[in-house]
Design a protein around this motif. Structure first.
Motif, PDB file in Angstrom:
ATOM      1  N   ALA A   1      42.436  50.687  51.088  1.00 33.22           N
ATOM      2  CA  ALA A   1      43.149  49.412  51.178  1.00 33.22           C
ATOM      3  C   ALA A   1      42.920  48.569  49.937  1.00 33.22           C
ATOM      4  N   ASN A   2      43.966  47.901  49.540  1.00 30.88           N
ATOM      5  CA  ASN A   2      43.903  46.939  48.450  1.00 30.88           C
ATOM      6  C   ASN A   2      43.535  45.574  49.025  1.00 30.88           C
ATOM      7  N   LEU A   3      42.459  44.984  48.538  1.00 28.10           N
ATOM      8  CA  LEU A   3      42.047  43.642  48.942  1.00 28.10           C
ATOM      9  C   LEU A   3      42.220  42.697  47.759  1.00 28.10           C
ATOM     10  N   ILE A   4      42.619  41.478  48.043  1.00 26.10           N
ATOM     11  CA  ILE A   4      42.721  40.452  47.003  1.00 26.10           C
ATOM     12  C   ILE A   4      41.942  39.231  47.472  1.00 26.10           C
ATOM     13  N   ASP A   5      41.062  38.758  46.614  1.00 29.71           N
ATOM     14  CA  ASP A   5      40.287  37.563  46.950  1.00 29.71           C
ATOM     15  C   ASP A   5      39.730  36.974  45.661  1.00 29.71           C
ATOM     16  N   HIS A   6      39.364  35.721  45.710  1.00 30.21           N
ATOM     17  CA  HIS A   6      38.777  35.039  44.557  1.00 30.21           C
ATOM     18  C   HIS A   6      37.615  34.169  45.051  1.00 30.21           C
ATOM     19  N   GLY A   7      37.078  33.363  44.175  1.00 26.60           N
ATOM     20  CA  GLY A   7      35.978  32.490  44.576  1.00 26.60           C
ATOM     21  C   GLY A   7      34.769  33.294  45.024  1.00 26.60           C
ATOM     22  N   GLY A   8      34.259  32.973  46.201  1.00 30.15           N
ATOM     23  CA  GLY A   8      33.091  33.666  46.725  1.00 30.15           C
ATOM     24  C   GLY A   8      33.388  34.995  47.368  1.00 30.15           C
ATOM     25  N   LEU A   9      34.661  35.426  47.354  1.00 29.52           N
ATOM     26  CA  LEU A   9      35.074  36.711  47.935  1.00 29.52           C
ATOM     27  C   LEU A   9      34.727  36.803  49.419  1.00 29.52           C
ATOM     28  N   ASP A  10      34.806  35.685  50.123  1.00 31.35           N
ATOM     29  CA  ASP A  10      34.408  35.655  51.530  1.00 31.35           C
ATOM     30  C   ASP A  10      35.294  36.546  52.396  1.00 31.35           C
ATOM     31  N   PHE A  11      36.602  36.539  52.123  1.00 32.44           N
ATOM     32  CA  PHE A  11      37.488  37.388  52.913  1.00 32.44           C
ATOM     33  C   PHE A  11      37.198  38.860  52.656  1.00 32.44           C
ATOM     34  N   ALA A  12      37.033  39.236  51.399  1.00 27.33           N
ATOM     35  CA  ALA A  12      36.770  40.637  51.071  1.00 27.33           C
ATOM     36  C   ALA A  12      35.487  41.110  51.733  1.00 27.33           C
ATOM     37  N   ARG A  13      34.458  40.291  51.725  1.00 28.47           N
ATOM     38  CA  ARG A  13      33.189  40.674  52.349  1.00 28.47           C
ATOM     39  C   ARG A  13      33.370  40.852  53.865  1.00 28.47           C
ATOM     40  N   ALA A  14      34.120  39.952  54.481  1.00 23.77           N
ATOM     41  CA  ALA A  14      34.354  40.052  55.926  1.00 23.77           C
ATOM     42  C   ALA A  14      35.162  41.303  56.263  1.00 23.77           C
TER      43      ALA A  14
ATOM     44  N   GLN B   1      40.393  33.036  49.161  1.00 22.60           N
ATOM     45  CA  GLN B   1      40.607  32.052  48.107  1.00 22.60           C
ATOM     46  C   GLN B   1      41.669  32.580  47.147  1.00 22.60           C
ATOM     47  N   PRO B   2      42.843  31.931  47.071  1.00 25.41           N
ATOM     48  CA  PRO B   2      43.873  32.402  46.148  1.00 25.41           C
ATOM     49  C   PRO B   2      43.503  32.100  44.714  1.00 25.41           C
ATOM     50  N   SER B   3      44.159  32.799  43.810  1.00 23.15           N
ATOM     51  CA  SER B   3      43.937  32.553  42.389  1.00 23.15           C
ATOM     52  C   SER B   3      44.514  31.196  42.012  1.00 23.15           C
ATOM     53  N   THR B   4      43.881  30.552  41.052  1.00 25.43           N
ATOM     54  CA  THR B   4      44.394  29.260  40.573  1.00 25.43           C
ATOM     55  C   THR B   4      45.445  29.447  39.494  1.00 25.43           C
TER      56      THR B   4
ATOM     57  N   LEU C   1      27.322  44.423  40.130  1.00 20.85           N
ATOM     58  CA  LEU C   1      26.775  45.595  39.457  1.00 20.85           C
ATOM     59  C   LEU C   1      26.816  45.456  37.940  1.00 20.85           C
ATOM     60  N   GLY C   2      27.130  44.249  37.459  1.00 20.23           N
ATOM     61  CA  GLY C   2      27.189  44.039  36.013  1.00 20.23           C
ATOM     62  C   GLY C   2      25.804  43.826  35.437  1.00 20.23           C
ATOM     63  N   PRO C   3      25.743  43.551  34.124  1.00 25.86           N
ATOM     64  CA  PRO C   3      24.441  43.307  33.474  1.00 25.86           C
ATOM     65  C   PRO C   3      23.667  42.166  34.118  1.00 25.86           C
ATOM     66  N   ASP C   4      24.422  41.165  34.620  1.00 28.91           N
ATOM     67  CA  ASP C   4      23.798  40.027  35.295  1.00 28.91           C
ATOM     68  C   ASP C   4      24.201  40.051  36.765  1.00 28.91           C
ATOM     69  N   PRO C   5      23.344  40.531  37.662  1.00 29.63           N
ATOM     70  CA  PRO C   5      23.702  40.636  39.078  1.00 29.63           C
ATOM     71  C   PRO C   5      24.054  39.296  39.720  1.00 29.63           C
ATOM     72  N   ASP C   6      23.591  38.200  39.125  1.00 30.31           N
ATOM     73  CA  ASP C   6      23.847  36.881  39.698  1.00 30.31           C
ATOM     74  C   ASP C   6      25.066  36.201  39.087  1.00 30.31           C
ATOM     75  N   ALA C   7      25.817  36.936  38.255  1.00 35.34           N
ATOM     76  CA  ALA C   7      27.005  36.363  37.613  1.00 35.34           C
ATOM     77  C   ALA C   7      28.042  35.982  38.670  1.00 35.34           C
ATOM     78  N   THR C   8      28.784  34.924  38.394  1.00 39.38           N
ATOM     79  CA  THR C   8      29.817  34.460  39.325  1.00 39.38           C
ATOM     80  C   THR C   8      30.981  35.443  39.355  1.00 39.38           C
ATOM     81  N   PRO C   9      31.408  35.884  40.555  1.00 39.05           N
ATOM     82  CA  PRO C   9      32.538  36.816  40.640  1.00 39.05           C
ATOM     83  C   PRO C   9      33.798  36.204  40.040  1.00 39.05           C
ATOM     84  N   VAL C  10      34.606  37.063  39.430  1.00 33.89           N
ATOM     85  CA  VAL C  10      35.891  36.624  38.865  1.00 33.89           C
ATOM     86  C   VAL C  10      36.970  36.685  39.930  1.00 33.89           C
ATOM     87  N   GLY C  11      36.912  37.730  40.742  1.00 42.46           N
ATOM     88  CA  GLY C  11      37.901  37.887  41.801  1.00 42.46           C
ATOM     89  C   GLY C  11      39.155  38.572  41.316  1.00 42.46           C
TER      90      GLY C  11
END
Length: 486
Positions: free
Chosen positions: A376-389, A480-483, A412-422
């Motif tokens: 399935a294709n998921l689309i989410d932004h921000g905190g990715l709350d929908f994708a996680r659910a 969260q939709p894209s801005t 999984l990037g170099p900085d695990p605490d980096a803010t997701p782009v979505g």
């Protein structure tokens, strides 16, 4: 007749306003709630002010202006809203509110005005008020049913509003002729004409206005045979008319990579696709796995027509498209009848919530055979709350779940605490394990730049996300939709 028609017109405006705003705000629960709230506010304000003014002014002098001005505003609405959305988006909510409030209030004022005219004695108050209230409700029902089942399927929304505006101004002229009162109808008729002309030149024009979307086909300037299906201003599908194996969008390349590694090369499949769009993946499967049979549930018949008329879909492609809701389409399938189910259904910036729940996923699992795979294709932004659910939901339904996406979005990037782009993520679910190493190699070969997350990495990513059910699926609030818009 006036009460019936005015009440019907209010509901026509409300329903069509939802369709006008969907390309810019999304067809979400919040958008629907906002439009319904504004319409109810207009009805309340119009009823109160109409009754108050009717007690102070000759009611016959009020009917013509109420109908005529509301008709002029309704006719201008498509051009004004679309122009505002493109050139002054910050004002869109204010202008949208006014285009619903003004005609809604004026039309709702008709009932108390007519009530004032019909009351001749206090002895018949209950009869007159009750009868007109019933007539108004009947008009609202007819307006709702006529718009939802007839008008939207046959006319563009701009045509509906301009036609309604013309009818209201004509009604104003008739009332004016009967009462010899207000003389503003000719000027308002010119406003209706201006609204029609404005719609022609306003931005946001469609190649086709389907029952659900404003659809356009954009030719790729760098690839002669490339076409992009744009729905409500969002790029949904890229199709190469000459080469169905050319996959432009990263998420489609990711899905193709998963399918290629999950099943032996060249093996034909029985596939079901929840959501069709431009049918990019069914075309790819037909080209790379001869004999594959793809059944597609696409709710928008207008999009299917575009696939056939503009995007080269033929009956020989092994693709059977049914115009139906995706959840109902799943229910019609036999148990253990599919090797592959692909979920890729979206409405503007929103996701049909009933396709995301545990009950829907149970149906997916039912139709898959024992080695079947759901992608399935998921689309989410921000905190990715929908994708996680949604991934948590699949984890309770299938034995094995994996997630593919940009490293920063998976932590999984170099900085695990980096803010997701979505953006897009692809989830894989099955009762048999899909080889993550082979999938990663396929992703790398297609230059996606994406990673695959499984096991503890995925469990950590999901966190405490609550699975979705038919009883609890606040998808519009989680997602969260894209801005930005392409």
């Amino acid at each position: 007749m006036l009460v019936f028609g005015a009440s019907a017109a209010v509901l026509v405006v409300e329903i069509v306003a939802l369709r006008l705003l969907a390309p810019y705000l999304g067809l979400t629960l919040e958008t629907s709630t906002m439009v319904i709230g504004i319409a109810l506010t207009a009805i309340a304000v119009g009823s109160w002010l109409g009754g108050r003014v009717a007690d102070q002014v000759d009611p016959r002098r009020l009917l013509g202006p109420s109908l005529g001005v509301s008709g002029a505003v309704v006719a201008l609405t498509p051009a004004v809203l679309r122009t505002s959305a493109e050139w002054a988006p910050a004002l869109l909510l204010l202008i949208a509110s006014l285009t619903i409030l003004v005609p809604g209030a004026l039309l709702s004022a008709v009932t108390p005005i007519v009530t004032k005219l019909r009351l001749t004695s206090l002895a018949e108050t209950g009869t007159v008020v009750g009868r007109l209230s019933g007539v108004g409700t009947a008009g609202a029902i007819v307006g709702t049913v006529l718009t939802g089942f007839v008008l939207v399927s046959r006319l563009p929304v701009s045509g509906i509003l301009i036609g309604l505006g013309a009818l209201l101004v004509a009604g104003s002229a008739l009332v004016e002729w009967r009462t010899r009162g207000w003389r503003g109808t000719p000027a308002l008729a010119l406003v209706v004409v201006a609204g029609g002309l404005g719609t022609v030149v306003a931005p946001g024009a469609c190649d086709a206005e389907t029952r659900y979307h404003c659809a356009r086909i954009v030719t790729d300037p760098d690839r002669k045979s490339g076409r992009t299906l744009v729905l409500d201003g969002l790029w949904h599908s890229y199709v190469d008319l000459d080469d169905p194996t050319f996959l432009e969008f990263t998420y489609i390349r990711a899905i193709a990579s998963v399918v290629d590694t999950a099943f032996p090369e060249g093996e034909s499949l029985d596939a079901h696709h929840v959501g069709g769009g431009g049918l990019t993946l069914p075309r790819y499967l037909a080209a790379t796995r001869p004999g594959t049979r793809s059944l597609v549930s696409e709710i928008d018949g207008g999009v299917v027509r575009i696939d056939r008329e503009r995007l080269g879909l033929t009956s020989e492609a092994g693709i059977d498209v049914r115009v139906e809701d995706g959840r109902l389409g799943l229910r019609r399938l036999d148990d253990d009848s599919r090797d592959l189910v692909v979920g890729d259904a979206f409405g503007g910036v929103s996701v049909p919530w009933h396709l995301t729940t545990a009950e829907a996923m149970t149906d997916v699992r039912r139709v898959l055979d024992e080695d079947g795979v759901y992608v399935a294709n998921l689309i989410d932004h921000g905190g990715l709350d929908f994708a996680r659910a949604e991934v948590a939901t699949l984890g309770e339904t299938f034995e094995h779940v994996a997630l593919v996406g940009a490293p920063v979005d998976l932590g999984l990037g170099p900085d695990p605490d980096a803010t997701p782009v979505g953006g897009n993520l692809v989830v894989i679910a099955s009762d048999r394990a899909v080889d993550p190493r082979a999938a990663q190699e396929a992703l790398d070969a297609r230059h996606t730049g994406w990673r695959i997350a499984t096991g503890d990495d995925l469990t950590s990513w999901i966190g405490d996300a609550r699975p979705l059910t038919d009883d609890y699926a606040p998808v519009d609030q989680l997602l969260q939709p894209s801005t930005t818009r392409r």
